[in-house]
Design a protein around this motif. Structure first.
Motif: not given
Length: 88
Positions: A32-36
């Motif tokens: 989730x942290x890597x998603x835009x």
């Protein structure tokens, strides 16, 4: 002594499941942290639909179907057959 052995095996299994759960949550949070942010917005809207709108629709469908069954049980009035007259 057998009860203690079974309990220890149970505690070990719970610890293993807890570690697996923590690893899954950590992997999910990293994903989730890597998603835009647009992807997160769509994911949040879809999650809101799954958690609120779909169960509400299913619940209302079940309630209305139960109401229909009860109403048919109490007020079942079948239409009488129409008596046909001979047309001359």
């Amino acid at each position: 002594m057998k009860a203690a052995t079974h309990f220890n095996a149970f505690v070990t299994d719970v610890k293993v499941m807890g570690r697996a759960f923590v690893r899954a949550v950590n992997a999910g949070s990293r994903t989730l942290a890597a998603q835009p942010w647009p992807v997160l917005l769509v994911a949040a809207i879809l999650l809101a639909c799954v958690l609120t709108i779909i169960p509400l629709a299913v619940t209302l469908f079940i309630v209305f179907m139960l109401f229909k069954v009860v109403a048919n049980a109490f007020f079942d009035r079948r239409p009488r057959p129409v008596a046909h007259r001979d047309m001359q």
